[in-house]
Design an enzyme around this catalytic site. Structure first.
Site, PDB file in Angstrom:
ATOM      1  N   GLY A   1      -7.761   5.557  -3.992  1.00 11.37           N
ATOM      2  CA  GLY A   1      -7.738   4.344  -3.182  1.00 11.37           C
ATOM      3  C   GLY A   1      -6.970   4.597  -1.894  1.00 11.37           C
TER       4      GLY A   1
ATOM      5  CB  CYS B   1      11.607 -19.751   4.701  1.00 11.39           C
ATOM      6  SG  CYS B   1      11.193 -20.604   6.224  1.00 11.39           S
TER       7      CYS B   1
HETATM    8  C1  LIG Z   1      -4.868   1.797  -8.662  1.00 10.95           C
HETATM    9  C2  LIG Z   1      -5.726   2.769  -9.371  1.00 10.95           C
HETATM   10  C3  LIG Z   1      -6.272   3.850  -8.691  1.00 10.95           C
HETATM   11  C4  LIG Z   1      -5.998   4.136  -7.232  1.00 10.95           C
HETATM   12  O1  LIG Z   1      -4.699   4.548  -6.976  1.00 10.95           O
HETATM   13  P1  LIG Z   1      -4.320   5.108  -5.521  1.00 10.95           P
HETATM   14  O2  LIG Z   1      -2.875   5.396  -5.610  1.00 10.95           O
HETATM   15  O3  LIG Z   1      -4.612   3.994  -4.554  1.00 10.95           O
HETATM   16  O4  LIG Z   1      -5.172   6.290  -5.273  1.00 10.95           O
HETATM   17  C5  LIG Z   1      -7.129   4.680  -9.378  1.00 10.95           C
HETATM   18  N1  LIG Z   1      -7.411   4.481 -10.691  1.00 10.95           N
HETATM   19  C6  LIG Z   1      -6.896   3.454 -11.380  1.00 10.95           C
HETATM   20  C7  LIG Z   1      -7.251   3.284 -12.802  1.00 10.95           C
HETATM   21  C8  LIG Z   1      -6.039   2.566 -10.751  1.00 10.95           C
HETATM   22  O5  LIG Z   1      -5.502   1.543 -11.435  1.00 10.95           O
END
Ligand SMILES: *Cc1c(COP(=O)(O)O)cnc(C)c1O
Length: 416
Positions: free
Chosen positions: A274, A343
């Site tokens: 991600g 706030c």
């Molecule tokens: C959040 C998540 C990812 C992605 O993690 P990154 O650090 O953004 O690469 C991949 N696989 C699972 C199962 C996740 O929960």
């Protein structure tokens, strides 16, 4: 580089951020199409020639334009809710490339996933297995499933791992995996197709990732001997990016390490990055409203706040802050905390930054493409920021600024 100074003006690809602020207002998120494509391409290149799927983790940034761009590049998607499934389908993502992760899937979400024909539900408990079998039976479908294994990778040697340890809420304990797989393989309503893990975020070195791969492979071969063959191995995401001075290993190092461990195996290799796809492809533009000098601290009060970018307040995360127009030599520099109008004392974007800023100046909060807009809220009745995707010389509005009336459109007052 997605963002760089050209003639003193900070630009996203060819477009000055100042122009984006003028056209779309502030606060405003800006993403670089080229950067997203480049980061996806690193995974695609490292995996070229192997049966593999890069399943983008939607929770990092779920804007439809980001999802549609990645779908066009051939990406799959890792989702954690029915809402994310709806987004991916709306963006043109292929159901057969969608994996559904997360510890708390509801019956409705499971049914929606099965009706949509997704690739796999990643299960995290026996309770979930029972529920999926029930829902599948009711829908007249066979549910494709995998288990997320908690590999319990040793935190002492790899202290930055946060979701792959025994005390984590995520995954099925490594020691229980074989028993649970046998149980699943006896249920006619499910089809066991894979195995997965995700050991944490912001990994900088490939060591723990490779260790986890080896543990998952060992389990896969044990299952194979027990007559449970798998179609895919999902190694998760968590590849780090540079926020400050971190030096994460290149993607190729993670992938090559895993490929080495999996040499000779026929299972499809899945990764779900991600942050490493979108994180450094985004920035948040904000305008200085006030310069507030103080005895102990001085503040730049800006028009973005913790409701727009929560990471500093939530994790104490560090984001680089750059002037949108390079400072002229004569301007007086101060050291400021950069804070929003919300706030809460936790409402800060950055602390102790040396900047020469006056009211009206624009700042860019960098590496704000991941877990940024996706975590935004309407706290203090603040409409959500606009989002813009830059593509070469073009800036496309990919989410218009929220309107105040939308904030209470779903509310009603009882007829007392
Ligand atoms: C959040 C998540 C990812 C992605 O993690 P990154 O650090 O953004 O690469 C991949 N696989 C699972 C199962 C996740 O929960």
């Amino acid at each position: 580089m997605a963002f760089e100074y050209r003639k003193g003006a900070l630009c996203a690809e060819q477009v000055p951020l100042e122009e984006i602020a003028r056209r779309f207002g502030t606060p405003c998120y800006v993403y670089s199409r080229a950067a997203i494509e480049r980061h996806y391409g690193e995974f695609a290149l490292a995996l070229a020639g192997r049966s593999a799927l890069v399943a983008y983790s939607v929770k990092a940034n779920s804007n439809l334009a980001v999802l549609a761009l990645l779908a066009k590049l051939g990406a799959g998607f890792d989702i954690v809710s029915g809402g994310e499934l709806a987004r991916v389908l709306a963006a043109g993502g292929e159901p057969r490339k969608i994996l559904f992760s997360g510890v708390g899937k509801t019956e409705d979400e499971i049914a929606y996933a099965l009706e949509s024909g997704i690739l796999c539900l990643n299960l995290e408990s026996e309770g979930e297995l029972q529920r999926v079998a029930q829902v599948a039976g009711r829908c007249g479908k066979r549910a494709p499933i995998a288990f997320r294994i908690n590999p319990d990778v040793d935190a002492k040697t790899h202290p930055y791992i946060s979701t792959g340890l025994k005390q984590s809420k995520f995954g099925v304990p490594h020691a229980d995996a074989e028993r649970i797989y046998r149980e699943a393989s006896r249920l006619p309503q499910v089809e066991v197709v894979g195995i997965g893990c995700h050991i944490g975020s912001l990994m900088t070195g490939a060591g723990p990732f490779i260790d986890a791969t080896a543990r998952i492979l060992a389990l896969t071969t044990r299952l194979e001997r027990a007559g449970i063959g798998l179609a895919h191995i999902d190694l998760g995401g968590g590849f780090g990016i540079r926020y400050r001075d971190e030096a994460p290993a290149p993607i190729g190092e993670f992938v090559d390490g895993a490929l080495g461990v999996l040499a000779g195996r026929k299972e499809k290799l899945i990764v779900d990055p991600g942050r490493s796809i979108v994180g450094s492809a985004g920035a948040l533009i904000t305008r200085v409203e006030y310069v507030k000098p103080g005895e102990a601290k001085s503040f730049l009060v800006v028009d973005a706040a913790m409701n727009d970018l929560l990471r500093p307040a939530l994790y104490g995360a560090w984001h680089e802050v750059l002037p949108v127009l390079e400072e002229d030599e004569a301007a007086a520099t101060g050291v400021y905390d950069i804070v929003g109008p919300v706030c809460e004392s936790a409402d800060f974007l950055a602390k102790d930054r040396a900047l020469a800023a006056r009211p009206g100046d624009l700042l860019a909060v960098m590496s704000a493409g991941a877990y940024a807009m996706a975590m935004s809220s309407n706290y203090n009745s603040r409409p959500r920021a606009a989002e813009v995707m830059v593509d070469g010389e073009q800036a496309h509005l990919v989410r218009r600024r929220e309107r105040v009336a939308e904030l209470y459109a779903g509310e009603s007052v009882p007829a007392w």
